[in-house]
Design a protein around this motif. Sequence first.
Motif, mmCIF file in Angstrom:
data_model
loop_
_atom_site.group_PDB
_atom_site.id
_atom_site.type_symbol
_atom_site.label_atom_id
_atom_site.label_comp_id
_atom_site.label_asym_id
_atom_site.label_seq_id
_atom_site.Cartn_x
_atom_site.Cartn_y
_atom_site.Cartn_z
ATOM 1 N N ASN A 95 0.818 -1.221 0.000
ATOM 2 C CA ASN A 95 0.000 0.000 0.000
ATOM 3 C C ASN A 95 0.847 1.264 0.000
ATOM 4 N N VAL A 96 2.108 1.138 -0.394
ATOM 5 C CA VAL A 96 3.000 2.307 -0.375
ATOM 6 C C VAL A 96 3.408 2.658 -1.799
ATOM 7 N N ILE A 97 3.371 3.940 -2.108
ATOM 8 C CA ILE A 97 3.954 4.440 -3.360
ATOM 9 C C ILE A 97 5.091 5.383 -2.969
ATOM 10 N N VAL A 98 6.269 5.111 -3.530
ATOM 11 C CA VAL A 98 7.410 6.003 -3.309
ATOM 12 C C VAL A 98 7.573 6.800 -4.594
ATOM 13 N N ALA A 99 7.515 8.101 -4.485
ATOM 14 C CA ALA A 99 7.539 8.908 -5.718
ATOM 15 C C ALA A 99 8.072 10.298 -5.445
ATOM 16 N N GLY A 100 9.040 10.672 -6.242
ATOM 17 C CA GLY A 100 9.521 12.048 -6.179
ATOM 18 C C GLY A 100 10.311 12.335 -4.923
ATOM 19 N N THR A 260 17.948 12.718 4.761
ATOM 20 C CA THR A 260 19.102 12.852 3.861
ATOM 21 C C THR A 260 19.200 14.299 3.376
ATOM 22 N N PHE A 261 18.569 14.594 2.237
ATOM 23 C CA PHE A 261 18.700 15.937 1.659
ATOM 24 C C PHE A 261 17.333 16.554 1.367
ATOM 25 N N PRO A 262 17.000 17.693 1.993
ATOM 26 C CA PRO A 262 15.764 18.375 1.633
ATOM 27 C C PRO A 262 15.772 18.684 0.138
ATOM 28 N N SER A 263 14.665 18.404 -0.486
ATOM 29 C CA SER A 263 14.425 18.589 -1.924
ATOM 30 C C SER A 263 15.113 17.533 -2.784
ATOM 31 N N SER A 264 15.917 16.669 -2.174
ATOM 32 C CA SER A 264 16.476 15.535 -2.920
ATOM 33 C C SER A 264 16.321 14.243 -2.126
ATOM 34 N N GLY A 265 15.277 14.187 -1.341
ATOM 35 C CA GLY A 265 15.014 12.971 -0.560
ATOM 36 C C GLY A 265 14.125 12.025 -1.343
#
Length: 427
Positions: A95-100, A260-265
Amino acid sequence: MPNAYQQMTTSELDATIAQLEEQVAKIRALGLKLDMARGKPSSEQTDLSRPMLDLLTSESELVDEGASADNYGFPDGLPSARRLAAELLGVDAQNVIVAGSSSLNLMHDVVVNAYTKGIGGNAPWCAQGEVKFLCPSPGYDRHFAITERYGIRNVPIAIGDDGPDMDEVERLVNGDPTVKGMWCVPKYANPTGVTYSDEVVRRIAALKPAAADFRVFWDNAYAVHDLYDEGDELLNVFEALAEAGTKNLVYEFASTAKVTFPSSGMAFVTASPADIAEIRAAFSIERVSPEKLSQLAHVRFLRDVDGIRAHMARHAEILRPRFELVQLKLEEGLGGLDVARWTHPRGGYFVSFDGPAGSAKAIVALMAELGVTLTGAGATWPYGRDPLDTNIRIAPTFPTLANLGAALDIFVVAVKLVSARLALAER
Ligand SMILES: Cc1ncc(COP(=O)(O)O)c(C=O)c1O
């Protein structure tokens, strides 16, 4: 009870104000430029994740459990990334979508989908006349901005030490079919640092919304952001939903922005099987598949939940002294004056500060004059309207310890001067 300034005689108060104005003039002459505005990690913190950048090279194997990270496919994200996100949230990876790279982006897209296309076969929100969202306040300005942008009415809800005022939430959600959603930051809330109590989570899970297309936007942004070994414990909302027998109520979001990195997590969303199917269908129109090279780097770097916890313990070592300095400076400077109260979070990114009624805008403006940028007063409330003009969000993570200390010393003087002037103006 009157505060220390209200208790003074007028001549004492005049003398105090004159003395504080002298201090302010000295600070102004320093021409400082300090920033305590946004909740960004310091460079010491982002440095912790630099080794992740060495994990993918032109020589690296780019296949993850049969999924190619260097091509289209696997629209829900890499299997291992979905498993990592699922482990972090305590839910089923199916039930998980990892995106962006931004959970806020996912929240935005889910709101827009409900607004333009509707939820579960119901009419789109845009076709239902006025619709509303509940906004525990003070809260996160960027949440409120999303719903405000689409003309959804943001309704402030009081938030206490254990979460939102649930009597009010139940009254509105269960009684008013125009209430379509509720923003929640259930752990180390932005900006109060409050973690919802088990009872609050259970009451949310047991809501009986008047609208079939009501959903809770459960933004678990600070799920693993403890400052101490003993962190706040948040009840798993999906377990609470199962206990209550509630089916399609919660969309949960999180990201590794501040791991990790804001805007690149790596950002992710989970929901019930029916709800996630609907989100999946909407996302399939937006793009072929999400960016997976960053997912691969993340899973190779963080590995599993224990890896995340160990990494977050290193963040905590950097952050703890900053949060403790906030408490020390505020207590030393303002303790005993009865002009303000502030929160004592054990995690997250903020301390929420409340001065006397009518003080917040004046304090933030005076701080700006003195060279210290704070989050705009009122930003923590829907439409920027803090009804009592008391709340200021303190973000201690980004400045160096020395700059933070300097900014807090100035803050204490600004709070005192504004409070003293208010006490005089009341006479
Ligand atoms: C509560 C909350 N949610 C979401 C975000 C943004 O997360 P992301 O970078 O994943 O969009 C923040 C950032 O400050 C936040 O405080």
